[in-house]
Scaffold this active site. Structure first.
Site, PDB file in Angstrom:
ATOM      1  N   ALA A  90      35.612  40.712  36.704  1.00  0.00           N
ATOM      2  CA  ALA A  90      34.855  41.598  36.082  1.00  0.00           C
ATOM      3  C   ALA A  90      34.810  41.809  34.480  1.00  0.00           C
ATOM      4  CB  ALA A  90      34.722  43.120  36.702  1.00  0.00           C
TER       5      ALA A  90
ATOM      6  N   ARG B  38      37.053  48.786  38.587  1.00  0.00           N
ATOM      7  CA  ARG B  38      38.434  49.350  38.851  1.00  0.00           C
ATOM      8  C   ARG B  38      39.023  49.946  37.236  1.00  0.00           C
ATOM      9  NH1 ARG B  38      37.981  46.174  43.126  1.00  0.00           N
ATOM     10  NH2 ARG B  38      38.513  47.083  45.100  1.00  0.00           N
TER      11      ARG B  38
ATOM     12  N   HIS C  47      33.035  37.044  46.216  1.00  0.00           N
ATOM     13  CA  HIS C  47      32.415  38.236  46.751  1.00  0.00           C
ATOM     14  C   HIS C  47      31.075  38.357  47.035  1.00  0.00           C
ATOM     15  CE1 HIS C  47      36.559  40.130  44.984  1.00  0.00           C
ATOM     16  NE2 HIS C  47      36.635  39.548  46.023  1.00  0.00           N
TER      17      HIS C  47
ATOM     18  N   CYS D 204      14.756  43.473  58.390  1.00  0.00           N
ATOM     19  CA  CYS D 204      14.475  41.831  58.418  1.00  0.00           C
ATOM     20  C   CYS D 204      13.179  41.603  59.257  1.00  0.00           C
ATOM     21  CB  CYS D 204      15.516  41.119  59.456  1.00  0.00           C
ATOM     22  SG  CYS D 204      15.390  39.521  59.850  1.00  0.00           S
TER      23      CYS D 204
ATOM     24  N   ASN E 288      43.543  38.752  30.121  1.00  0.00           N
ATOM     25  CA  ASN E 288      43.081  39.837  30.678  1.00  0.00           C
ATOM     26  C   ASN E 288      43.667  40.993  29.543  1.00  0.00           C
ATOM     27  OD1 ASN E 288      41.654  41.115  32.899  1.00  0.00           O
ATOM     28  ND2 ASN E 288      43.491  42.203  33.211  1.00  0.00           N
TER      29      ASN E 288
ATOM     30  N   ILE F 186      38.130  38.893  25.435  1.00  0.00           N
ATOM     31  CA  ILE F 186      38.087  37.662  26.192  1.00  0.00           C
ATOM     32  C   ILE F 186      36.902  36.879  25.424  1.00  0.00           C
ATOM     33  CG2 ILE F 186      36.370  36.869  28.113  1.00  0.00           C
ATOM     34  CD1 ILE F 186      37.849  39.239  29.616  1.00  0.00           C
TER      35      ILE F 186
HETATM   36 ZN    ZN Z   1      17.400  39.075  61.113  1.00  0.00          ZN
END
Ligand code: ZN
Length: 252
Positions: A22, A34, A121, A153, A219, A237
């Site tokens: 992130a 976080r 993710h 759907c 970081n 960064i």
């Molecule tokens: Zn479906």
């Protein structure tokens, strides 16, 4: 090691795998989850909107979740210099893969090839049915949210969800396999803007280190993998990543 080479890779050039979290997108206006000002730090209940069980069971949670996505800063966000510098790395033939914890699509919008971006993710760009294979663009689902606040759907009638991996769901196996391969076969493994606290993504750093790669961590906060790193850079960064890419492009 089963180190693979691509035809575009200059002879002797390091093969670089990047892991982004992130922190690379906060300068785009997308808060992390976080960190001290993170979405879940400020509102712990917001994390519950991303749990598969409650999401499936409760239409009210689904409606809140869709409103959260509609209001997300992702839609107005622009890539940063750090995102763009990773495109330079790819164009120079040095980049094996960008493994990312982000679902904001900013690497692709900066110009990174979709095939080099491994979205561990998931992605907010696409919306999926939770039971069949149908999918459509999230922007299209959001555009009709006023008349359809809990979209289902069209094929099977099950609830829809964005392509962001929810708590209670496995990470996409093919993407994770590709990320492990990219970590295990690189010469340099660069972590950008991740606290490396979420598994199994964090363990990619250990995979790279154990395979003999140089590990560089960019970081602001300490990570559990700092002592494995050859270098830890705590600068902003947007300064450190373009500098690092320039260094990699120039060579030793
Ligand atoms: Zn479906």
């Amino acid at each position: 090691m089963g180190r693979t080479t691509s035809r575009s890779e200059p002879a002797g050039a390091p093969r670089v795998t990047v892991l982004t979290g992130a922190g690379i997108s906060t300068d785009s206006g997308i808060p992390d989850f976080r960190g001290p000002q993170g979405v879940w730090t400020r509102d712990p209940q917001a994390a519950q909107l991303l749990e598969r069980g409650p999401y499936l069971a409760d239409p009210a949670i689904r409606r809140r979740t869709w409103q959260m996505w509609r209001d997300s800063p992702v839609w107005g966000a622009r890539p940063t210099p750090a995102h763009r510098s990773l495109v330079d790395l790819e164009r120079a033939g040095l980049l094996a893969a960008i493994c990312t914890q982000n679902f904001d699509g900013l690497h692709q919008r900066a110009g990174s090839s979709p095939s080099t971006v491994l979205e561990l993710h998931g992605s907010l760009t696409w919306t999926r049915c939770l039971f069949c294979d149908s999918r459509e663009r999230t922007a299209d689902v959001l555009a009709r949210l006023d008349v359809d606040p809990d979209p289902h759907c069209a094929l099977c009638g099950s609830p829809l969800a964005t392509g962001v991996v929810m708590f209670g769901e496995a990470l996409p196996g093919d993407v994770l396999d590709a990320a492990v391969e990219a970590a295990a076969t690189c010469d340099v493994f660069v972590v950008v803007g991740s606290t490396l606290t979420v598994q199994p993504v964090a363990s990619l750093t250990a995979v790279a280190a154990e395979a003999g790669a140089r590990v560089l961590i960019v970081n602001a906060q300490p990570t559990p993998f700092d002592r494995m790193a050859d270098r830890v850079d705590r600068r902003p960064i947007q300064e450190s990543v373009p500098d690092l890419v320039a260094e990699l492009l120039t060579g030793p």
